[in-house]
Motif scaffolding. Structure first.
Motif, PDB file in Angstrom:
ATOM      1  N   GLN A  30       0.816  -1.224   0.000  1.00 14.92           N
ATOM      2  CA  GLN A  30       0.000   0.000   0.000  1.00 14.92           C
ATOM      3  C   GLN A  30       0.844   1.266   0.000  1.00 14.92           C
ATOM      4  O   GLN A  30       0.345   2.329  -0.349  1.00 14.92           O
ATOM      5  N   ASP A  46      -2.084  -2.977  13.394  1.00 13.34           N
ATOM      6  CA  ASP A  46      -2.489  -1.707  12.790  1.00 13.34           C
ATOM      7  C   ASP A  46      -1.249  -0.849  12.559  1.00 13.34           C
ATOM      8  O   ASP A  46      -0.236  -1.011  13.255  1.00 13.34           O
ATOM      9  N   VAL A  47      -1.340   0.069  11.618  1.00 13.34           N
ATOM     10  CA  VAL A  47      -0.251   1.017  11.380  1.00 13.34           C
ATOM     11  C   VAL A  47      -0.707   2.371  11.904  1.00 13.34           C
ATOM     12  O   VAL A  47      -1.438   3.100  11.236  1.00 13.34           O
ATOM     13  N   THR A  48      -0.300   2.672  13.120  1.00  7.43           N
ATOM     14  CA  THR A  48      -0.634   3.941  13.762  1.00  7.43           C
ATOM     15  C   THR A  48       0.626   4.791  13.886  1.00  7.43           C
ATOM     16  O   THR A  48       1.735   4.345  13.569  1.00  7.43           O
ATOM     17  N   GLU A  49       0.442   6.014  14.374  1.00  3.93           N
ATOM     18  CA  GLU A  49       1.585   6.898  14.601  1.00  3.93           C
ATOM     19  C   GLU A  49       2.609   6.232  15.513  1.00  3.93           C
ATOM     20  O   GLU A  49       3.814   6.276  15.252  1.00  3.93           O
ATOM     21  N   HIS A  67      -4.280  -4.701   9.168  1.00  2.89           N
ATOM     22  CA  HIS A  67      -5.313  -3.732   8.792  1.00  2.89           C
ATOM     23  C   HIS A  67      -4.751  -2.648   7.875  1.00  2.89           C
ATOM     24  O   HIS A  67      -3.686  -2.094   8.131  1.00  2.89           O
ATOM     25  N   ILE A  69      -3.948   0.706   5.713  1.00  2.00           N
ATOM     26  CA  ILE A  69      -3.816   2.125   6.028  1.00  2.00           C
ATOM     27  C   ILE A  69      -4.510   2.984   4.976  1.00  2.00           C
ATOM     28  O   ILE A  69      -4.738   4.168   5.183  1.00  2.00           O
ATOM     29  N   ALA A  83      -3.978  11.251   8.517  1.00  2.79           N
ATOM     30  CA  ALA A  83      -3.573  10.210   7.572  1.00  2.79           C
ATOM     31  C   ALA A  83      -2.393  10.679   6.722  1.00  2.79           C
ATOM     32  O   ALA A  83      -1.418   9.932   6.520  1.00  2.79           O
ATOM     33  N   LEU A  86       0.837  10.567   8.569  1.00  3.52           N
ATOM     34  CA  LEU A  86       1.335   9.199   8.707  1.00  3.52           C
ATOM     35  C   LEU A  86       2.049   8.757   7.436  1.00  3.52           C
ATOM     36  O   LEU A  86       3.167   8.228   7.481  1.00  3.52           O
ATOM     37  N   TYR A  87       1.413   8.998   6.288  1.00 10.16           N
ATOM     38  CA  TYR A  87       2.025   8.618   5.008  1.00 10.16           C
ATOM     39  C   TYR A  87       3.340   9.371   4.799  1.00 10.16           C
ATOM     40  O   TYR A  87       4.336   8.805   4.323  1.00 10.16           O
ATOM     41  N   VAL A  97       4.852  -0.388   3.462  1.00  8.05           N
ATOM     42  CA  VAL A  97       3.759  -1.006   4.222  1.00  8.05           C
ATOM     43  C   VAL A  97       3.040  -2.012   3.325  1.00  8.05           C
ATOM     44  O   VAL A  97       2.521  -1.656   2.256  1.00  8.05           O
ATOM     45  N   THR A 365      -2.513  -1.470  20.055  1.00  7.10           N
ATOM     46  CA  THR A 365      -3.328  -0.579  19.232  1.00  7.10           C
ATOM     47  C   THR A 365      -4.822  -0.681  19.553  1.00  7.10           C
ATOM     48  O   THR A 365      -5.654  -0.246  18.759  1.00  7.10           O
TER      49      THR A 365
END
Length: 371
Positions: A30, A46-49, A67, A69, A83, A86-87, A97, A365
Motif C-alpha cells: 500500500q 495496525d499502522v498507527t503513529e 489492517h 492504512i 492520515a 502518517l504517510y 507497508v 493498538t
C-alpha cells in the motif's frame, strides 16, 4: 546476505497468498517500494503513529500489517491531516507497508487457526468456506536416470498432494524420439542424428497456486535443453479454505467460565457475553475481526458459542432470542498475529539463509479504554 523486499513478501505469501483474500479487500503493498534491501521487518496489527515511530526506532524498512492504512481512493494527500502525516513519515523514512487482511484470516496457520489453537479447540472445521483450490495435472517426460531428481524436485515444490496423501505420482516407461537440429546442445545424442531414449512419463497433481513454482523446479531439475511437459486443468477440487474455525473445547464448561478462559487466552481485559452464563458449552466457533455476519454460520455449524468481535446490538438480540451464545472479545484479539507471524517469517528467512529478521510490534493498538 539480506533479503530483497520482493523475496520477503514471496516467503510471506507462501503462508497467505493474495488470491485467498475476499473480493475488494485492500491488501498488498500500500505504500513504498519492495525493490530494496530489507534488514528488519516489523509485524503489526495496525499502522498507527506509535507503530511508525516504533518502526523508525527498530530501523525496519518494511511493515507487514493486518489492517489497511488506505481503505478508499485518496481525494488528496494533505500532510496537515492525520492520515497524510502518517504517510509522509513513512515515505520520509523509506518504510514500506504491506497489508495481509482476509488472506491471512483464511490461510491455514493464519489468524483464525492461531485463535483456535489459543482457545484449545480440536477437530477443527471451517466456519464458512470461501475458497476451493483448483488443481492441475502436470505431465513431464524424463530420461530414466533423472526421474527421481525431477520427481523429488516437484514434491519439494508442493506437487503431489491428494487429500491427506503426499508424494503422489504415476510413472509409465516408454520411448522418446527427437532429432537435434543445428544450434542444439542436446543432453543425449548429437546434431543431425535421430535419437530414441528410454524415458518415463511422470504425472503428478499441482495446486494452481503452486503451478509456477512447480514448473520452475521441474525445469531446473530436468537435464534436457528443451523439456516436453503438459499442464491439464482438472475438475477434481483441491483443498478448501475458509473464514473462522469451529472445534470442540478440551472439556465441556459453562459459558461464564469459558468467557474467563477467553479473556486469559486472548489477553483481553473484558468481554461482552450474550447468553446465560450458566449454560453448558462444548463446541465453539471463533472468528477474528467483526463477526456479526457469521452468527448464523456458527449456529448452522452446531457451535454452542461464537467468539468474535464487533457484535452489534440487534445481532446480539437475535442471537439471544435464538438461544445462541456469543462472546464479543473485541476486534483487537487479532493481535495474536503479531508474534506468530514474526516467528513464521524468521523461520522462513533463516531457512533461506537470509540475515533479515522480523520482530513483532510491542505497541498496543486497542482503540478502546476499559473503565
Amino acid at each position: 546476505m539480506f533479503a530483497n523486499g520482493q523475496a520477503v513478501i514471496q516467503l510471506f505469501e507462501q503462508l497467505a497468498p493474495k488470491h485467498f483474500a475476499m473480493p475488494d479487500d485492500k491488501i498488498g503493498l500500500q505504500l513504498g517500494t519492495l525493490n530494496k534491501e530489507i534488514r528488519k521487518v516489523l509485524v503489526a496489527l495496525d499502522v498507527t503513529e506509535a507503530v511508525v515511530e516504533e518502526a523508525i526506532r527498530e530501523k525496519a524498512e518494511l511493515i507487514i500489517a493486518h489492517h489497511a492504512i488506505i481503505f478508499r481512493p485518496l481525494a488528496n494527500l494533505r500532510t496537515d491531516l492525520p492520515a497524510g502525516k502518517l504517510y509522509e513519515k513513512l515515505i520520509k523514512h523509506d518504510i514500506a507497508v504491506y497489508i495481509a487482511h482476509t488472506n491471512l484470516d483464511v490461510a491455514d496457520g493464519g489468524i483464525n487457526d492461531m485463535l483456535a489453537e489459543a482457545l484449545g479447540l480440536t477437530g477443527l472445521a471451517h466456519l464458512k468456506e470461501v475458497h476451493t483450490e483448483k488443481l492441475k495435472k502436470l505431465v513431464v517426460f524424463v530420461p530414466e536416470d533423472h526421474q527421481e531428481n525431477v520427481r523429488q524436485a516437484l514434491f519439494r515444490a508442493g506437487a503431489g498432494w491428494i487429500g491427506k496423501y503426499s508424494h503422489c505420482s504415476f510413472n509409465i516407461e516408454g520411448t522418446g524420439t527427437f532429432l537435434p537440429r543445428s544450434g542444439a546442445e542436446p543432453y543425449i545424442g548429437e546434431q543431425g542424428k535421430m535419437e530414441r531414449v528410454r524415458e518415463i512419463r511422470l504425472e503428478t497433481i499441482v495446486p494452481e497456486s503452486l503451478e509456477r513454482l512447480a514448473v520452475q523446479a521441474m525445469l531446473k531439475a530436468h537435464p534436457y535443453e528443451e523439456v516436453a511437459y503438459d499442464l491439464y486443468p482438472m475438475d477434481l477440487k483441491g483443498r478448501v479454505f475458509g473464514l473462522g474455525r469451529v472445534g470442540r473445547l478440551p472439556e465441556s464448561t459453562t459459558l461464564g467460565l469459558f468467557a474467563e478462559q477467553v479473556k486469559q487466552a486472548l489477553d483481553v481485559p473484558s468481554v461482552r457475553v450474550v447468553g446465560d452464563l450458566g449454560r453448558k458449552v462444548a463446541k465453539a466457533a471463533v472468528l477474528g475481526g467483526a463477526g456479526s455476519k457469521y452468527v448464523r454460520d456458527a449456529q448452522f455449524a452446531g457451535a454452542d458459542v461464537l467468539v468474535t468481535g464487533d457484535i452489534d446490538y440487534h445481532t446480539a438480540h437475535d442471537a439471544l432470542a435464538a438461544g445462541f451464545a456469543i462472546i464479543d472479545a473485541g476486534h483487537n484479539i487479532e493481535k495474536i498475529m503479531k508474534r506468530r507471524t514474526a516467528e513464521y517469517m524468521n523461520e522462513q528467512l533463516a531457512a533461506k539463509k537470509y540475515e533479515t529478521t522480523a520482530v513483532a510490534s510491542q505497541i498496543d493498538t486497542e482503540v478502546f479504554t476499559f473503565v
